[in-house]
Motif scaffolding. Structure first.
Motif, short mmCIF file in Angstrom:
data_model
loop_
_atom_site.label_atom_id
_atom_site.label_comp_id
_atom_site.label_asym_id
_atom_site.label_seq_id
_atom_site.Cartn_x
_atom_site.Cartn_y
_atom_site.Cartn_z
N ASN A 11 85.16 8.96 -14.37
CA ASN A 11 83.71 8.80 -14.14
C ASN A 11 82.91 8.82 -15.44
O ASN A 11 81.85 9.43 -15.53
CB ASN A 11 83.18 9.88 -13.19
N GLY A 12 83.44 8.23 -16.48
CA GLY A 12 82.73 8.15 -17.74
C GLY A 12 82.71 9.45 -18.53
O GLY A 12 82.04 9.56 -19.55
N LYS A 13 83.41 10.45 -18.07
CA LYS A 13 83.47 11.74 -18.75
C LYS A 13 84.91 11.99 -19.20
O LYS A 13 85.85 11.35 -18.76
CB LYS A 13 83.04 12.88 -17.82
N THR A 14 85.04 12.99 -20.06
CA THR A 14 86.36 13.36 -20.57
C THR A 14 86.66 14.78 -20.14
O THR A 14 85.81 15.68 -20.25
CB THR A 14 86.38 13.28 -22.11
N TRP A 15 87.89 14.99 -19.64
CA TRP A 15 88.28 16.30 -19.12
C TRP A 15 89.62 16.72 -19.74
O TRP A 15 90.46 15.88 -20.04
CB TRP A 15 88.42 16.24 -17.60
N CYS A 16 89.82 18.02 -19.85
CA CYS A 16 91.08 18.51 -20.42
C CYS A 16 92.15 18.69 -19.35
O CYS A 16 93.33 18.77 -19.66
CB CYS A 16 90.86 19.82 -21.18
N SER A 17 91.76 18.79 -18.08
CA SER A 17 92.73 18.96 -17.00
C SER A 17 92.16 18.40 -15.71
O SER A 17 90.96 18.15 -15.59
CB SER A 17 93.07 20.45 -16.81
N GLN A 18 93.03 18.25 -14.72
CA GLN A 18 92.59 17.76 -13.41
C GLN A 18 91.68 18.79 -12.75
O GLN A 18 90.73 18.43 -12.04
CB GLN A 18 93.79 17.46 -12.53
N GLU A 19 91.95 20.05 -12.97
CA GLU A 19 91.13 21.10 -12.39
C GLU A 19 89.69 21.02 -12.89
O GLU A 19 88.74 21.13 -12.11
CB GLU A 19 91.74 22.47 -12.71
N HIS A 20 89.53 20.81 -14.18
CA HIS A 20 88.18 20.71 -14.73
C HIS A 20 87.50 19.42 -14.28
O HIS A 20 86.27 19.40 -14.08
CB HIS A 20 88.21 20.82 -16.25
#
Length: 82
Positions: A66-75
């Motif tokens: 969704n156009g964002k960056t995450w470190c894990s699936q949980e986040h």
């Protein structure tokens, strides 16, 4: 008698040292000669920041959703903190 023991000790120490030197020299001779390799250029990778916790990580290890960056699936599931 003590002179005899002294010379026997000197001879034994000399033989041990010679054996160590010979073993070291023979191991150097049996190694195949290889040209020195230049250090490969370091590859730099873009660092990104998790939208939830703010941790920085390499872009290839991050989740892009969704156009964002995450470190894990949980986040990614939790979304941005309010």
């Amino acid at each position: 008698m003590s002179k005899l023991l002294f010379w026997i000790g000197v001879i034994l120490v000399t033989l041990v040292v010679m054996r160590i030197v010979a073993r070291h020299a023979s191991s150097r001779h049996h190694r195949p000669l290889q040209p020195k390799k230049r250090n490969a250029p370091k590859r730099y990778e873009a660092m990104v920041q998790c939208a939830h916790c703010g941790v920085h990580l390499p872009s290839t290890d991050a989740l892009h959703y969704n156009g964002k960056t995450w470190c894990s699936q949980e986040h990614a599931r939790l979304g941005q903190p309010k």
